[in-house]
Motif scaffolding. Sequence first.
Motif, short mmCIF file in Angstrom:
data_model
loop_
_atom_site.label_atom_id
_atom_site.label_comp_id
_atom_site.label_asym_id
_atom_site.label_seq_id
_atom_site.Cartn_x
_atom_site.Cartn_y
_atom_site.Cartn_z
N ILE A 194 0.85 -1.20 0.00
CA ILE A 194 0.00 0.00 0.00
C ILE A 194 0.89 1.26 0.00
O ILE A 194 0.62 2.21 -0.72
N HIS A 195 1.96 1.21 0.81
CA HIS A 195 2.88 2.34 0.84
C HIS A 195 3.49 2.58 -0.54
O HIS A 195 3.56 3.73 -1.01
N GLN A 196 3.89 1.50 -1.20
CA GLN A 196 4.49 1.64 -2.55
C GLN A 196 3.51 2.27 -3.52
O GLN A 196 3.84 3.15 -4.31
N ILE A 197 2.25 1.80 -3.45
CA ILE A 197 1.24 2.32 -4.38
C ILE A 197 0.97 3.79 -4.10
O ILE A 197 0.93 4.63 -5.01
N VAL A 198 0.82 4.12 -2.81
CA VAL A 198 0.52 5.51 -2.45
C VAL A 198 1.69 6.42 -2.81
O VAL A 198 1.49 7.54 -3.27
N ILE B 155 -6.91 -2.08 -7.75
CA ILE B 155 -8.07 -1.63 -6.95
C ILE B 155 -7.73 -0.30 -6.27
O ILE B 155 -8.43 0.71 -6.42
N LEU B 156 -6.62 -0.30 -5.53
CA LEU B 156 -6.24 0.89 -4.77
C LEU B 156 -5.87 2.03 -5.72
O LEU B 156 -6.24 3.20 -5.48
N GLY B 157 -5.17 1.69 -6.81
CA GLY B 157 -4.77 2.71 -7.79
C GLY B 157 -5.99 3.41 -8.36
O GLY B 157 -6.03 4.65 -8.49
N ASN C 30 -7.56 9.85 2.78
CA ASN C 30 -7.34 9.09 4.00
C ASN C 30 -7.43 7.60 3.67
O ASN C 30 -8.43 7.13 3.15
N ILE C 31 -6.35 6.87 3.97
CA ILE C 31 -6.35 5.43 3.71
C ILE C 31 -6.07 4.69 5.01
O ILE C 31 -5.07 4.95 5.67
N LYS C 32 -7.02 3.80 5.35
CA LYS C 32 -6.83 3.00 6.57
C LYS C 32 -6.89 1.54 6.17
O LYS C 32 -7.79 1.13 5.44
N SER C 33 -5.92 0.79 6.67
CA SER C 33 -5.89 -0.62 6.29
C SER C 33 -5.73 -1.47 7.53
O SER C 33 -5.01 -1.12 8.47
N ARG C 34 -6.42 -2.60 7.56
CA ARG C 34 -6.25 -3.55 8.68
C ARG C 34 -6.62 -4.96 8.20
O ARG C 34 -7.37 -5.12 7.22
N VAL C 35 -6.08 -5.94 8.91
CA VAL C 35 -6.43 -7.33 8.59
C VAL C 35 -7.33 -7.85 9.71
O VAL C 35 -7.01 -7.72 10.88
N GLN C 36 -8.47 -8.38 9.32
CA GLN C 36 -9.45 -8.81 10.31
C GLN C 36 -10.19 -10.03 9.77
O GLN C 36 -10.71 -10.00 8.65
#
Lengths: 589, 226
Positions: free
Chosen positions: A448-452, A486-488, A505-511
């Motif tokens: 995600i960091h790379q894409i952003v 998707i994120l792009g 604002n991008i928030k990411s979590r694994v659940q």
Amino acid sequence: MKRRSIILIALIIIVPLVALTWAMLRISENEHVVVEKRFGELLEDRLQDVNANVTIYFEAAERDLARVTALDNFDVSNLRQVIRTEPRLLQLFVLSSQGQLVYPDPMQSSGPLNGNERMFLIEAAKMFTGQDLKEAIIRSEQVAADASSNVAATNQNQNQNSTATRGVPQQADSSFRLSRSQIDEPTQQEIVQNAYQQAPIQNIKQFQESSGWFVWYWDRGVNLIYWQRRPSGYIVGCALERARWMADLIGQLPDTVSDDKFSSRTVNTRIRMVNESGESVYQWGNFEPLKTDSPFCEVPVAAPLKSWRLQCFVPTSELTAGTGLSAWFSLVAVLSAVATTLSICGFFFLREYARDMREATQQVSFVNQVSHELKTPLTNIRMYAELLERDLDQVDSANTEKPRERLSVILSEGQRLSRLIGNVLTFARQKRKTLQVQARPEEPCKLIHQIVDRFRPAFADQHIDIQLDCSDETPFYLDPDFLEQILGNLISNVEKYATSGGLLNIKSRVQNNLLIIDVSDAGPGIDPKKRDTVFEPFARISNDVSYAAGTGIGLSIARELAQLHGGNLVLLESDQGCLFRATLQNQHK
Amino acid sequence: MKVLIAEDDRFTREGLVEVLSAEGFDVISAYDGTQAVAMFQLHKPDFVCLDIMMPSQSGYEACRTIRSESPDVPIIFISAKSEEMDRLVGFDVGADDFITKPFSVREVVARVRAVARRCHAAAPNPPAEFRMKDLTILPAELRAKRGEQIIDLSPRDVEILRLLAENPGKALDRNTIFNHAWGEDHFPNSRTLDQHVSQLRKRVEIDPRNPGLICTVHGVGYRYDP
């Protein structure tokens, strides 16, 4: 797609054919009913024609008998003379206006009765008195038989003489016979006298008209009586000789061979006259029905033989002759013609459809090919821009500020072009249903960091603040290309449509084995009416030329990819701007 | 480490040569499949990058031929073809990785390093590891370790660090270091070396502003103080 078109063609051809067959069968069925009804009417007409002959016979007989019974002299010898001269008559009888039987007189006040008269009194007892004397006579016969064989022998001789004198044939179907000798027994005479004394004539009301027919059954056979009321009030009647009137009646009917006016017609039939017991009296016509066959139609015989019936039998082949082979032939012919027409239409439709599909496939293939061809120059643009950036690192940084800015534009535009080409190719693959997840262990946060990071220069220029909240470094099995696309697409939408908000604002979590990424902005948001359609391909918020550019497939592709990855992409309710939630399922098995 | 690049597009080919050369690889290139196979047989490179769509012989065919001659050499496909089927065919004919165009330079470098590392680690006589203070350099893996931290290195980074480690406390001039890491064929360029060292320090030094491993010797070059 091929299977669908085959089903479509099959429906186009089969459904109308089935409907047509059904309709034609119904019509044929109705026609069959109509034909059968008409045929029945025709045959009934024939039976009525037969009945007309019967009526004619009885009318003629009635005229004759009216003349014969026009008697006013009731002298016994005179009456016996009339009987002798008229072979059709079995017996005459005379009733007084009070219902008293004047002749033959059961009391024998004017002399002894002859055998025929005695027999008539016994046979007609039921008609006149309502009493059946048969049982009583049989009992007396047994007594007489036991009494003397000698007497019996004498009686037998008398019986033979009597029969010869009358010259009337014995009734063939009679199982019960009374011998004249038995009637001569005094006991039997007493039985008759008692019967007529005890009970007056009960059926006098039957004779209230001026003349008519009376039907009377005896010994399993119908007997006809004609009577007329004389001006003096006396009723003179006559019982007809059954064999004689039956022979005369049959003489009025067609011959048993097929040269009559009915059977000479094309239709094979059998017409049968049956008596009240259902036994055949007479029949004619070519057709031989089986015993189990039931009549096609039947009518009662004309008066006075109303208890008899005329039946008509027809072979079943006659009924279906009109609607049989020729009807099936026409049905098959019509169906074949319709099937051929529909098949030709279907063939042309299929050909057109196949051509359209081929053209569409060619177009997709062309776009695909062009997109691939674009990749090589784009690779070079991006690679050389990056190399140039490296070269700039090696020279004096004071003079490279402007070139660096320009290079960053080239790089970010190159990335944008890569995304567009990626979308077009993914869309084409989606159409061909060849998209597949290629999962491998990755650190979602790092990706995600790379894409952003690729968007940072462009966002910095537009003064959009990027807030990124992700810290999970657990390996997660996913397809990095899917995540990037998707994120792009979501970030690219913010860049295109929500710059006014100045925030990403991008928030990411694994659940629960799901990677959940929320992408929100502070832009103008999406009209609630259009929230449901944003994920449809080519659906755009506005087609206004002043509105931001776009192909309209980004969100559609992003959702498709998320769903292929076992998750989804949804637009959530938010106070400000848009809030998209992408979920990807861990593909680790 | 010798790398063969086969790519029909001239600019892409030259760009890739430059990128990988900068990483310290010894790069040779071919413009079609047939030439690639011929050069492979002649130079026996340690590593092969193949395009798929090339004149005279496709990348798939070239890969099959190379694989039949050398089952262990790492092969990476670099292609615009990105379909599922293309990748499957690529892996089927013996590729180790698949990079799709358009790629970023960083991606290519990372992928090449990763594949090279895997192959080196599996080699029968991998180069021995060495230490520089708290940093352990693993040449076979093109990596360095400091505690739990893992640092990716290029072959050129390894060569520079090895030269310094083998000459502790000794000031090495720029030409010596350049010739050792870049080779005699390259024209010495002090700016290139300084830039490279600057990038390397950012990765291996705890504080790049006050380097503890690669110290600058003004007017000469660099020195490692154990």
